[in-house]
Design a protein around this motif. Structure first.
Motif, PDB file in Angstrom:
ATOM      1  N   THR A   1       0.846  -1.203   0.000  1.00 58.87           N
ATOM      2  CA  THR A   1       0.000   0.000   0.000  1.00 58.87           C
ATOM      3  C   THR A   1       0.875   1.244   0.000  1.00 58.87           C
ATOM      4  OG1 THR A   1      -1.674  -1.185   1.260  1.00 58.87           O
ATOM      5  CG2 THR A   1      -1.844   1.206   1.185  1.00 58.87           C
TER       6      THR A   1
ATOM      7  N   LYS B   1       0.378   5.227  -0.112  1.00 59.91           N
ATOM      8  CA  LYS B   1      -0.556   6.353  -0.006  1.00 59.91           C
ATOM      9  C   LYS B   1      -1.987   5.918  -0.313  1.00 59.91           C
ATOM     10  CE  LYS B   1       2.874   9.901  -1.132  1.00 59.91           C
ATOM     11  NZ  LYS B   1       3.259  11.003  -2.063  1.00 59.91           N
ATOM     12  N   SER B   2      -2.404   4.870   0.360  1.00 56.97           N
ATOM     13  CA  SER B   2      -3.769   4.325   0.245  1.00 56.97           C
ATOM     14  C   SER B   2      -4.067   3.684  -1.102  1.00 56.97           C
ATOM     15  CB  SER B   2      -4.826   5.430   0.519  1.00 56.97           C
ATOM     16  OG  SER B   2      -4.633   5.980   1.800  1.00 56.97           O
TER      17      SER B   2
ATOM     18  N   THR C   1      -3.100   0.512  -3.679  1.00 59.73           N
ATOM     19  CA  THR C   1      -2.465  -0.813  -3.701  1.00 59.73           C
ATOM     20  C   THR C   1      -1.612  -0.976  -4.953  1.00 59.73           C
ATOM     21  OG1 THR C   1      -4.301  -1.787  -2.475  1.00 59.73           O
ATOM     22  CG2 THR C   1      -2.882  -3.293  -3.695  1.00 59.73           C
TER      23      THR C   1
ATOM     24  N   SER D   1       5.066   1.493   4.826  1.00 53.25           N
ATOM     25  CA  SER D   1       5.165   1.489   6.283  1.00 53.25           C
ATOM     26  C   SER D   1       6.505   0.898   6.692  1.00 53.25           C
ATOM     27  CB  SER D   1       4.030   0.650   6.872  1.00 53.25           C
ATOM     28  OG  SER D   1       4.189  -0.722   6.526  1.00 53.25           O
TER      29      SER D   1
END
Length: 722
Positions: free
Chosen positions: A275, A277-278, A280, A310
């Motif tokens: 992911t 920035k939101s 996929t 992340s």
């Protein structure tokens, strides 16, 4: 492609009912021994004699490396050394083989190495190929063994641990990143032995090695025709335990600016969704079997896009070291690779799984010239004579909703016909599946007229010159027939047909008594028609042919079934034939005389090929005796020995051309048009069997006849005309 349903783990069912597997030779539990070498017996012999094993069947010499261009890459000094002569503490294998990569050597076998790299991420499969309880410490005898799946059966291959190195003690071929680890180099040696030599491992498809390691069945996806859900297909393949590999554009290996290598094979190690920035993104992890040189584009090791993930994902997925492993997006993957290979695993490797099961059926067959090698559908006269396999799709509870169709995977694999892999180039092969209508349900074999009026389910049958061709179908319950074929008629090869589905029955349609005869007549008519046209045109230009022209015409055809001994007439053979047939003493043959010769040679060829059971291209003494008897001639045993000595080689084996010269000599000197009934004294005179020394010189009426009075066989023996 119809690849939307990746197969789950399979269990073997025969005839739709569960059966206990028979412990027959060629299985994973009891593999066939290559060259009858029993690993355990040889190990015990080495330990008992306190002498390290030496494998004479794959010697430590250049013959095991090869005989072609690979020799040019070798250093001036090539030595064969055992691991304990190279390092202090050699180890055979480790618990986690994937942690220690392998480096490619001088052999261009990245396809093999890419498949092997994929194997290291499946420890359960790796232990099938690399049997455990082998080491350089306990029970070390200088011998190791490995298992490969070859053409429908598992084979156990034994090797000694002598490996080729240069003057500095560096391995010439595959080596491990950890210098004292030797399972990779030894496995490569075993596979080279299976292929014929190290050189026979040059140039290949990653799909071939994946099948040899697993006994699986391959599905290939060309990136130019990749389905929209390619990433989902790869995800399902990974979850089902399938192995994957891929290849870049064909051509000489060279490193591009983006870090990829052209003409190169890679291992697909992993597929992941991340992911950013939101959003996929779909990623594919690859490994270069060289253990270095990586992709430098988006999602490469130093790409800034990693910083957008992340911390947990970045820590888990990203590696900065130069180890040949890298990530790339599915879009870049599709753009820069030309083919993806998915190797689905078969019941030979997978444990029983409760729930949905797959049926595997396997049939072994052969395309034989003049009987079952009918060629593709455009050869309407002979196509129906190809092997036919009746497939019955049974209705099951687990069929897809709404369609009630059954997913069926069909694999056609041709066998290697030569002991050296690279000397047995694959034929163009393909297969077609036909729905059998009600009116043909009771017919054992579909007749010629059926194929003139019916089209296969796969409207366009593609013929590919690769070892294995696979096709995925969705079939409704009913009766079908599978026709495997070569692209051209009369091409000989053995093959294996495998069918996978939820529920089916597969059975070969037996031949009717007239099929072989019919096909022989068709093949003979086809062949004779071609030669008739050719000879007519040739003799229009050359009404009388000389020895050199006779040799050229005779060698237009391959007279034996053996690729090792193709059977070519020498100039001396043709001089002898000319002397026997040239009744006008003109030194030439006209078309009528040549036609008579051609007819005789075809009859000799039929006898020769029938008696050459092993397809060696030679007749042994017993075979020769039977062949001569077929022409109505019976000799005392001592005369067969003399005939073989005079016309054969040093091992008393006779090639076709010498057999033909012998038969012509007997029949023409006897003056008969057909099989002679000849007396022993006359035979002695016609063959100059007595005396064995040259007879007194004779006066010949024509200069050409004088030039033909002496003939030399391939073995160097002389015989004299009478």
């Amino acid at each position: 492609m119809g690849l939307h349903c990746i197969m789950p783990r399979l269990s073997f069912i025969k005839g739709g009912k569960k059966t206990k597997p028979l412990l027959r030779t060629g299985t994973l539990r009891k593999p066939r021994r290559l060259q009858s070498q029993d690993y355990q017996a040889l190990l015990e012999k080495s330990l008992g004699g306190k002498q390290l094993f030496v494998d004479e069947t794959f010697p430590a010499s250049l013959a095991s490396i090869g005989s072609g261009c690979l020799l040019d890459k070798l250093p001036d000094c090539v030595e064969w050394k055992r691991p304990h002569e190279l390092v202090q503490n050699p180890q055979f294998c480790t618990e986690n083989a994937s942690e220690f990569g392998l480096h490619q050597g001088l052999t261009e076998n990245c396809w093999f190495l890419a498949a092997l790299s994929s194997l290291t991420f499946h420890p359960d499969i790796l232990t099938n190929v690399v049997p455990q309880n082998q080491s350089f410490n306990k029970s070390y005898g200088g011998i190791f063994h490995f298992r490969f799946w070859r053409f429908g059966e598992w084979v156990d291959v034994v090797v000694d641990d002598r490996l080729p190195v240069n003057g500095e003690g560096k391995l010439l071929f595959v080596s491990s990143v950890r210098k004292n680890l030797f399972w990779g180099p030894l496995l490569e040696k075993a596979y080279a032995k299976l292929c014929g030599s190290y050189e026979d491992m040059q140039i290949g498809q990653v799909s071939e090695a994946l099948v040899d390691f697993t006994g699986g069945v391959n599905m290939s996806i060309k990136m130019a025709q990749a389905p929209p859900d390619l990433f989902q297909i790869m995800m399902r393949a990974q979850n089902s335990g399938s192995l994957m590999g891929c290849q870049t554009q064909t051509g000489p290996e060279r490193v591009l600016d983006n870090g990829l290598v052209t003409g190169h094979a890679y291992t697909v190690m992993d597929v992941r969704q991340v992911t950013v920035k939101s959003v996929t993104e779909n990623l594919v992890k690859l490994r270069n079997p060289w253990g270095k040189i990586e992709w430098t584009g988006k999602w490469s090791d130093r790409c800034p896009k990693w910083e957008q993930l992340s911390y947990k994902e970045r820590l888990f997925l990203r590696k900065r070291r130069e180890d040949g492993e890298f990530w790339m997006s599915i879009e870049d993957f599709e753009a820069h690779f030309v083919e993806l290979v998915i190797c689905k695993l078969t019941p030979d490797l997978m444990s029983h799984e409760i729930g949905k099961e797959w049926t595997l059926s396997m049939q072994c067959g052969r395309w034989s010239a003049g009987s079952t090698a009918g060629g593709r559908m455009t050869y309407t006269e002979s196509y129906w004579l190809n092997p036919q396999y009746r497939l019955k799709i049974l209705k099951g509870d687990d069929m897809e909703k709404f369609t009630n169709s059954c997913n069926v995977l069909v694999s056609l694999m041709q066998k290697q016909s030569h002991k050296h892999r690279n000397q047995s180039p694959p034929l163009y092969i393909g297969m077609s599946v036909f729905l059998v209508p009600f009116e043909y349900q009771g017919v054992k074999r579909l007749p010629q007229k059926f194929f003139l009026t019916h089209r296969p389910i796969n409207n366009k049958c593609v013929f590919i010159n690769e070892r294995e061709v696979t096709q995925d179908y969705h079939l409704m319950p009913g009766s079908y027939v599978i026709i495997p074929s070569t692209a051209e008629p009369n091409q000989e090869c053995e093959f294996i047909l495998r069918v996978f589905s939820r529920k089916h029955l597969l059975q070969e349609q037996t031949e009717s008594p007239n099929i072989v005869l019919c096909c022989k007549k068709i093949a003979e008519r086809h062949r004779n028609g071609i030669w008739e046209t050719f000879f007519n045109k040739y003799f229009e230009k050359h009404p009388e042919i000389k020895v050199a022209q006779l040799q050229q015409l005779l060698n237009k055809i391959t007279w034996t079934n053996s690729k090792q001994a193709p059977g070519k007439f020498s100039f001396d053979d043709c001089k002898l034939i000319m002397a026997l047939l040239d009744m006008k003493t003109s030194g030439t043959l006209n078309m009528q005389e040549f036609r008579g010769l051609w007819k005789r040679l075809l009859s000799y060829q039929e006898i020769f090929q029938r008696r050459d059971v092993d397809k060696t291209g030679y007749l042994k003494l017993n075979d020769l005796q039977a062949a001569i008897k077929e022409r109505g001639i019976t000799l005392h045993r001592q005369f067969y020995n003399l005939v073989a000595l005079r016309y054969g080689d040093s091992l008393l084996k006779m090639s076709f051309e010498n057999f033909a010269c012998l038969m012509l000599r007997i029949e023409i000197n006897d003056g008969s048009a057909g099989p002679p009934s000849i007396s022993v004294p006359r035979l002695q005179r016609s063959l100059s069997l007595k005396p064995l020394q040259p007879p007194a010189p004779r006066v010949f009426s024509h200069p050409f006849a004088a030039s033909c009075r002496r003939h030399r066989s391939p073995a160097g023996q002389k015989f004299f005309t009478t």
